[in-house]
Design a protein around this motif. Sequence first.
Motif, PDB file in Angstrom:
ATOM      1  N   VAL A  19       0.858  -0.719  -0.402  1.00 10.39           N
ATOM      2  CA  VAL A  19       0.155   0.027  -0.014  1.00 10.39           C
ATOM      3  C   VAL A  19       0.738   1.237   0.037  1.00 10.39           C
ATOM      4  O   VAL A  19       1.981   1.540   0.499  1.00 10.39           O
ATOM      5  CB  VAL A  19      -0.602   0.062   0.881  1.00 10.39           C
ATOM      6  N   SER A  21       0.130   5.172   0.929  1.00 11.75           N
ATOM      7  CA  SER A  21      -0.858   6.538   1.200  1.00 11.75           C
ATOM      8  C   SER A  21      -0.201   7.688   1.057  1.00 11.75           C
ATOM      9  O   SER A  21       0.763   8.118   1.239  1.00 11.75           O
ATOM     10  CB  SER A  21      -0.916   6.130   2.721  1.00 11.75           C
ATOM     11  N   ASP A  52       7.193  12.114  -3.065  1.00  9.83           N
ATOM     12  CA  ASP A  52       6.969  11.880  -4.159  1.00  9.83           C
ATOM     13  C   ASP A  52       7.610  13.133  -5.739  1.00  9.83           C
ATOM     14  O   ASP A  52       8.365  14.061  -5.552  1.00  9.83           O
ATOM     15  CB  ASP A  52       6.068  11.099  -4.795  1.00  9.83           C
ATOM     16  N   CYS A  58       4.945  10.506   1.039  1.00  4.88           N
ATOM     17  CA  CYS A  58       3.810   9.400   0.708  1.00  4.88           C
ATOM     18  C   CYS A  58       4.258   8.274   1.848  1.00  4.88           C
ATOM     19  O   CYS A  58       5.566   8.381   1.872  1.00  4.88           O
ATOM     20  CB  CYS A  58       4.117   8.574  -0.531  1.00  4.88           C
ATOM     21  N   ARG A  60       4.967   4.651   2.604  1.00  5.77           N
ATOM     22  CA  ARG A  60       4.426   2.741   2.496  1.00  5.77           C
ATOM     23  C   ARG A  60       4.203   1.969   3.521  1.00  5.77           C
ATOM     24  O   ARG A  60       5.298   1.988   4.763  1.00  5.77           O
ATOM     25  CB  ARG A  60       5.833   2.134   1.771  1.00  5.77           C
ATOM     26  N   THR A 244      -4.990  11.324 -10.350  1.00  4.52           N
ATOM     27  CA  THR A 244      -4.036  10.245 -10.542  1.00  4.52           C
ATOM     28  C   THR A 244      -2.889  10.234  -9.636  1.00  4.52           C
ATOM     29  O   THR A 244      -2.160   8.965  -8.716  1.00  4.52           O
ATOM     30  CB  THR A 244      -3.478   9.995 -11.346  1.00  4.52           C
ATOM     31  N   ASP A 245      -2.391  11.316  -9.781  1.00  2.00           N
ATOM     32  CA  ASP A 245      -1.258  11.501  -9.025  1.00  2.00           C
ATOM     33  C   ASP A 245      -0.874  11.579  -7.498  1.00  2.00           C
ATOM     34  O   ASP A 245       0.028  11.329  -6.724  1.00  2.00           O
ATOM     35  CB  ASP A 245      -0.298  13.064  -9.087  1.00  2.00           C
ATOM     36  N   PRO A 247      -3.942   9.805  -5.390  1.00  6.82           N
ATOM     37  CA  PRO A 247      -4.619   9.040  -4.056  1.00  6.82           C
ATOM     38  C   PRO A 247      -4.139   8.752  -2.872  1.00  6.82           C
ATOM     39  O   PRO A 247      -3.522   8.986  -2.728  1.00  6.82           O
ATOM     40  CB  PRO A 247      -4.355   7.612  -5.208  1.00  6.82           C
ATOM     41  N   LEU A 249      -5.435   5.912  -0.834  1.00  6.00           N
ATOM     42  CA  LEU A 249      -4.676   4.713  -0.451  1.00  6.00           C
ATOM     43  C   LEU A 249      -4.239   4.656  -1.719  1.00  6.00           C
ATOM     44  O   LEU A 249      -5.187   4.455  -3.247  1.00  6.00           O
ATOM     45  CB  LEU A 249      -5.886   3.987   0.108  1.00  6.00           C
ATOM     46  N   HIS A 250      -3.495   3.680  -2.625  1.00  4.14           N
ATOM     47  CA  HIS A 250      -3.056   3.235  -3.510  1.00  4.14           C
ATOM     48  C   HIS A 250      -2.843   1.809  -3.076  1.00  4.14           C
ATOM     49  O   HIS A 250      -1.544   1.734  -2.534  1.00  4.14           O
ATOM     50  CB  HIS A 250      -1.918   3.667  -4.121  1.00  4.14           C
ATOM     51  N   THR A 251      -3.354   0.383  -3.947  1.00  9.83           N
ATOM     52  CA  THR A 251      -3.364  -0.782  -3.223  1.00  9.83           C
ATOM     53  C   THR A 251      -2.927  -1.156  -4.621  1.00  9.83           C
ATOM     54  O   THR A 251      -2.949  -0.795  -5.313  1.00  9.83           O
ATOM     55  CB  THR A 251      -4.256  -1.596  -2.381  1.00  9.83           C
ATOM     56  N   PHE A 252      -1.581  -2.110  -4.139  1.00 11.90           N
ATOM     57  CA  PHE A 252      -1.374  -3.112  -5.263  1.00 11.90           C
ATOM     58  C   PHE A 252      -2.378  -4.469  -4.785  1.00 11.90           C
ATOM     59  O   PHE A 252      -1.203  -5.438  -4.664  1.00 11.90           O
ATOM     60  CB  PHE A 252       0.145  -3.094  -5.872  1.00 11.90           C
TER      61      PHE A 252
END
Length: 289
Positions: A19, A21, A52, A58, A60, A244-245, A247, A249-252
């Motif tokens: 993740v 965030s 970023d 960010c 991780r 898009t840049d 989010p 939360l971005h989960t893989f």
Amino acid sequence: MLIRLGYEIAISCPQPTPVISLLEIHRDRQPDIKRQTRVLTSPSVPTRIYTDLFGNICRRFSAPAGGVRILYDAVVEDSGEPDAANTLAQESLVENLPDDVLGYLLGSRYCETDHLMGPAWQLFGHLPPGWARVQAIVDYVHARLSFGYGYARATRTAAQAHEERVGVCRDFAHLAITFCRCMNIPARYVNGYLGDIGVPADPAPMDFSAWMEAYLDGKWYSFDPRHNIPRIGRVVIARGRDATDVPLLHTFGPHSLSTFKVWTYEQETSATQAPVRAINRMIGTHMLS
């Protein structure tokens, strides 16, 4: 003035899932933090932060199978002044823009300048350049779209919002950003905290907010196509070309949202303030045991 803000978010994951965030208060406002908890996770997992390409903080971590809950609480000092305005601000010629601003003229995932270039010049090409043109774009988007949480759709683009005439705050921002870029005005997407400070309280559950910044006279100014009035107490989390840049939360891997709570409100300075260690202890008792 002091603003109390924070969040509690939980996701469910069928398997261990990396993740990222973007929920940290932006570096611009870090000096204004008067008290804060650490970012708490339940179950406890190691996390680390990085910066970023857009200067956002960010975090991780890996969510274990079953999911994870994250929680944060802080008090931030704010000037109490509404959004800055400069009705005399002018547009910069493209050839004079700083190199790091040029990217905010280009199309992006949710801001398809190629689709809206013609309508933009038809609607705004005759207007005087500068602040008045940006405000006219914001006025148009505010009137064009109807706001409603039920209209939320993660894949809606600016052109689709313009056609459908509905959206949430991110759609309002995307459409105004796209029109600005079509008119050679750099514009970028912003998300963060925006409480009901100086305005009537909204009975809907609190949420993060999205707005835009336009580059005029060598400075970035905040514009809010959804509310379209100067507001008090914006606290930026992240900036980018579009959603898009940045989010939250971005989960893989697959996940579902099981808890989502946000708070941001003016805290009376005369009230007794609980120290951070007490807040941490309270959260630890109820969240991490």
